[in-house]
Design a protein around this motif. Structure first.
Motif, PDB file in Angstrom:
ATOM      1  N   GLN A  37     -44.568  42.601  18.644  1.00 21.24           N
ATOM      2  CA  GLN A  37     -43.653  43.247  17.709  1.00 21.24           C
ATOM      3  C   GLN A  37     -44.391  43.750  16.469  1.00 21.24           C
ATOM      4  OE1 GLN A  37     -40.378  40.749  16.641  1.00 21.24           O
ATOM      5  NE2 GLN A  37     -39.439  42.260  15.261  1.00 21.24           N
ATOM      6  N   LYS A  56     -41.986  47.444  15.654  1.00 20.94           N
ATOM      7  CA  LYS A  56     -40.623  47.640  16.126  1.00 20.94           C
ATOM      8  C   LYS A  56     -39.780  46.436  15.740  1.00 20.94           C
ATOM      9  CE  LYS A  56     -41.292  51.545  18.414  1.00 20.94           C
ATOM     10  NZ  LYS A  56     -40.589  52.807  18.100  1.00 20.94           N
ATOM     11  N   SER A  57     -38.502  46.669  15.523  1.00 21.86           N
ATOM     12  CA  SER A  57     -37.582  45.579  15.226  1.00 21.86           C
ATOM     13  C   SER A  57     -37.113  44.934  16.524  1.00 21.86           C
ATOM     14  CB  SER A  57     -36.385  46.094  14.430  1.00 21.86           C
ATOM     15  OG  SER A  57     -35.628  47.016  15.217  1.00 21.86           O
ATOM     16  N   LYS A  58     -36.445  43.793  16.398  1.00 18.18           N
ATOM     17  CA  LYS A  58     -35.920  43.117  17.582  1.00 18.18           C
ATOM     18  C   LYS A  58     -34.860  43.955  18.278  1.00 18.18           C
ATOM     19  CE  LYS A  58     -36.820  38.404  15.969  1.00 18.18           C
ATOM     20  NZ  LYS A  58     -36.227  37.067  15.664  1.00 18.18           N
ATOM     21  N   GLU A 103     -34.769  47.212  18.411  1.00 16.21           N
ATOM     22  CA  GLU A 103     -35.450  48.272  19.161  1.00 16.21           C
ATOM     23  C   GLU A 103     -36.078  47.730  20.445  1.00 16.21           C
ATOM     24  OE1 GLU A 103     -36.901  51.427  15.801  1.00 16.21           O
ATOM     25  OE2 GLU A 103     -37.946  49.503  15.893  1.00 16.21           O
TER      26      GLU A 103
END
Length: 796
Positions: free
Chosen positions: A545, A550-552, A554
């Motif tokens: 990540q 990227k976020s969770k 995404e």
């Protein structure tokens, strides 16, 4: 000046050499001092000791064969002529002391040495001194058996004993030719000879109704343990070993193997009936009752049996207990095929053709009666049910096992290696046969390792590592069991039909007993490994990540993208379908990359790697054809590179992808990591439930045995003996239940100590108290366990 410098360098080098030698001596000294902490050093020291002792061992071995003139160790008067190997520390006997001692100890192994060498002699031989010469003479040896308390109603029990008819006793040391004892009352002349009950009471088992041949029961237990530990050991090899031991000790060595096998099977079946009376079920997993997480089924073609046209038809002792009756399986298969329209041919998935993915099949050879064995096991490697394959692997075989398992337990997942083809067939059959509709309530599960041979989209959809609620079940447990059963096939393929069923059932019982004995340790280890795997998996996801920024949310969207891609089934046969070609190219690229990555990680033999490489070549050729078709489309705005260039790129950029979007390969890697974390989280909760079920099962068994013991005690008081048992047999059953209850309480204590380690320090420990059969309600779900293929202990 140069000479001085040269001398200085030489002196410095000499000093360095001296220091190196001193350091070497110090290291050697340190190694000797710390040998107990260094395995390599211990091994070297041990080898040196053995090398030094070899000459001494040879000298001592030769000296042990020297005959000495010694006096009798018992009377201390006469010269010894007999050495008994079983009478240490006083092995030497004169002729008189030998007769007085070994007329009761007839199973001892003796040697005479008046020939100036040690000669083994049978128990029927004694030494007599005739005119100053020692001579071997024959005598009658009585079978050691429990003496009766009385044989008549005479007040004075004055009895004499004499030799009766000859019998052959077989024990672990081979054959002994002995005589049955005959007791006679001197007063009334009434005689008594041992009967069947007296033999069994003394630890013997008859080889026939007239018991001309008698076996020690300890011999049967040893043979069974040999068979379970070394499944490839044949009955004839074991009998040959007994014959060799008979010859070694100077006795007659002829032993009938068929009589031994018949007596052994009769003894095991008698034990099985005793276990039924006490409620023992060997084909039941304590951690899967009443709810099982997963059951996997697969066939083993190595367990075939040659057809024997002249064999005498016998009824197996264990018919239907583990291996289902052939009549029931045949009736089920015929019923299914009559209500459906079976399709001929093998099923394919991706580039693989699966021999087991067939709806119908013909018998492959007239030389074989059974072509293999299909078995069902739980995720703890405990065998549940099996059936004989008469015409190869077809879908109806695992369906029969699935139906049998469904009657005993509530199974959540059903695992096979061809699930993507089996499940649509099951749904078709369930529509035609409504009584099989409950089978579709189970969830499909494609075994994790076999999923590597399926197409990538199939793996995403069906593989067990992507199924919600499956935990880290791999679905390959049946393969570990088959590795054991395949060694059994070395001997069962030459047996009769009945003997094969019986021996496979005995091996399955032995396997399950070993697994059940260590079940609590197995669950404990998996639970502990969960925390280790969970920590690593979460750190891995956090690192990915961070790298991708990227976020969770995404990353979860990527998971949805991969699942959506897998559910879209493209028509790769159409050359004018750009979307279908795009999915085909992405799937082939991803499959090749995964096979290359797993080439040395998941395979350890050249034969396996050769198959993987051949599949890579086939898929690479198909990828090149798909690229050519795509580039020839008029709608293609940008041509794709060659297959070699695509595979060489770490993350290829597809022309049809959106700007800024990640490649499918990257999404698939993230998808695998997130699925692993989810499965580990589920596995921890699953293991807690299984430990709870295991504990509850033991508590229920203790309660049932207590109730059964009380009921038998009441029946003994009222003199009511059900089940057609005699009073002695009824009392023996009561003693057997008491023994099982004692053993079960001991096992319960061991299980409690192991599970107690998981709950130590928690709020409610009274759930593990001896008098409490409650649940593990206080167990936390803060730790997780991984049970993927590289974390499961194969020696569980």
């Amino acid at each position: 000046m140069n000479e001085d410098c040269s001398d200085t360098r030489i002196n410095a080098q000499c000093a360095i050499d001296i220091q190196l030698h001193q350091l070497h001596d110090a290291l050697i000294s340190e190694k000797s001092m710390s040998a107990s902490h260094n395995w390599t050093v211990r091994k070297i020291v041990s080898e040196n000791h053995w090398m030094e002792a070899r000459q001494k061992l040879l000298d001592c071995s030769l000296a042990s064969d020297r005959v000495f003139s010694v006096s009798c160790d018992h009377c201390r008067v006469n010269a010894a002529v007999i050495r008994c190997k079983d009478c240490l520390p006083k092995p030497h006997y004169c002729d008189n002391c030998d007769v007085s001692t070994h007329q009761y100890l007839v199973l001892h192994n003796r040697e005479c040495f008046f020939y100036l060498f040690f000669k083994p002699i049978p128990p029927s031989n004694v030494i007599k001194n005739i005119n100053g010469q020692h001579t071997l003479c024959e005598q009658a040896c009585l079978l050691p058996i429990q003496q009766p308390q009385n044989i008549c109603s005479c007040v004075a029990q004055n009895m004499s004993v004499s030799a009766g008819r000859l019998v052959h006793l077989i024990n672990i040391n081979g054959r002994h030719d002995l005589s049955l004892p005959v007791w006679r009352c001197i007063t009334c002349h009434k005689t008594w000879t041992p009967e069947l009950q007296d033999l069994i009471q003394s630890g013997y088992w008859p080889g026939s109704f007239a018991f001309q041949t008698i076996y020690q029961i300890d011999l049967f237990t040893s043979f069974e343990q040999f068979k379970v530990t070394a499944p490839g050991l044949s009955r004839q090899a074991f009998v040959n070993m007994l014959e060799n031991r008979s010859r070694t000790f100077g006795r007659i060595d002829t032993i009938c193997g068929k009589t031994f096998q018949k007596a052994f099977l009769e003894w095991t079946y008698c034990r099985h009936e005793k276990e039924k009376l006490s409620g023992v079920d060997h084909f039941l997993c304590p951690a899967c009752v009443p709810d099982a997480v997963a059951v996997s089924a697969d066939g083993n073609r190595k367990l075939y049996r040659f057809n024997k046209a002249k064999e005498v038809e016998e009824q197996p002792f264990y018919e239907g207990i583990f291996i289902a009756k052939d009549e029931d399986v045949a009736a089920f298969v015929d019923f299914i095929q009559q209500n459906t329209n079976p399709v001929k041919g093998r099923g394919t998935c991706g580039q693989s053709t699966w021999a087991a993915a067939r709806e119908t099949s013909k018998k492959s050879s007239n030389k074989l009666d059974e072509e293999g064995l299909e078995v069902a096991v739980c995720r703890h490697n405990i065998l549940l049910k099996g059936l004989n394959m008469k015409r190869g692997e077809i879908f109806a075989s695992p369906m029969f096992l699935q139906n049998e398992v469904a009657t005993k337990t509530n199974c959540r997942f059903f695992c096979t290696d061809i699930m993507c083809r089996y499940w649509p067939y099951l749904q078709k059959v369930a529509q035609a046969v409504p009584r099989l509709q409950p089978l579709t309530e189970m969830k499909p599960f494609l075994s994790v390792m076999h999923a590597k041979g399926h197409s990538t989209s199939c793996e995403v959809q069906w593989s067990g590592k992507n199924q919600t609620g499956a935990g880290t079940t791999i679905g390959e447990e049946v393969e570990q069991v088959n590795s054991f059963l395949s060694r059994v096939a070395l001997t069962t393929k030459y047996m009769s039909k009945a003997a094969r069923v019986d021996m496979i059932t005995l091996h399955a019982k032995g396997w399950n007993e070993r697994k059940r004995k260590n079940l609590h340790i197995y669950l404990f280890k998996r639970y502990i490994k969960t925390g280790q795997k969970m920590k690593e998996a979460k750190e891995d996801v956090e690192a990915v990540q961070a790298v991708l920024a990227k976020s969770k949310i995404e990353l979860q969207q990527w998971v949805c993208d991969v699942k959506q891609w897998a559910t879209q089934v493209p028509d790769g046969s159409r050359t004018d379908d750009p979307v279908g070609l795009q999915h085909q190219i992405e799937g082939l690229y991803l499959g090749i990359q995964q096979k290359k990555r797993d080439l040395y990680w998941l395979t350890d033999r050249n034969k396996q790697r050769h198959k993987v490489r051949r599949r890579i070549v086939e898929e690479k050729k198909k990828l090149s054809d798909a690229i050519s078709k795509y580039n020839s489309l008029p709608t293609s705005t940008k041509a794709l590179n060659s297959a070699d260039d695509l595979l060489a790129a770490e993350t290829p950029i597809w022309p049809w992808e959106m700007v800024g979007d990640a490649s499918l390969a990257m999404k698939k890697k993230v998808f695998d990591k997130l699925m692993q974390v989810q499965r580990l989280e589920e596995e921890e909760a699953i293991l807690v439930e299984e430990m709870k079920r295991h504990w509850d099962h033991i508590c229920r068994r203790v309660k049932d045995l207590n109730d059964q013991t009380d009921a038998l005690s009441d029946g003994l008081t009222t003199k009511t003996y059900p089940l057609g048992l005699s009073e002695d047999a009824y009392c023996g059953l009561l003693c057997l239940l008491r023994k099982q209850l004692h053993d079960l309480k001991t096992e319960k204590q061991r299980v409690k100590e192991v599970y107690h380690r998981l709950v130590t320090g928690w709020d409610s420990l009274d759930v593990l108290e001896e008098d409490d059969c409650g649940d593990y309600e206080s167990m936390s779900t803060d730790s997780y366990e991984s049970a993927d293929e590289d974390s499961v202990d194969p020696h569980f």
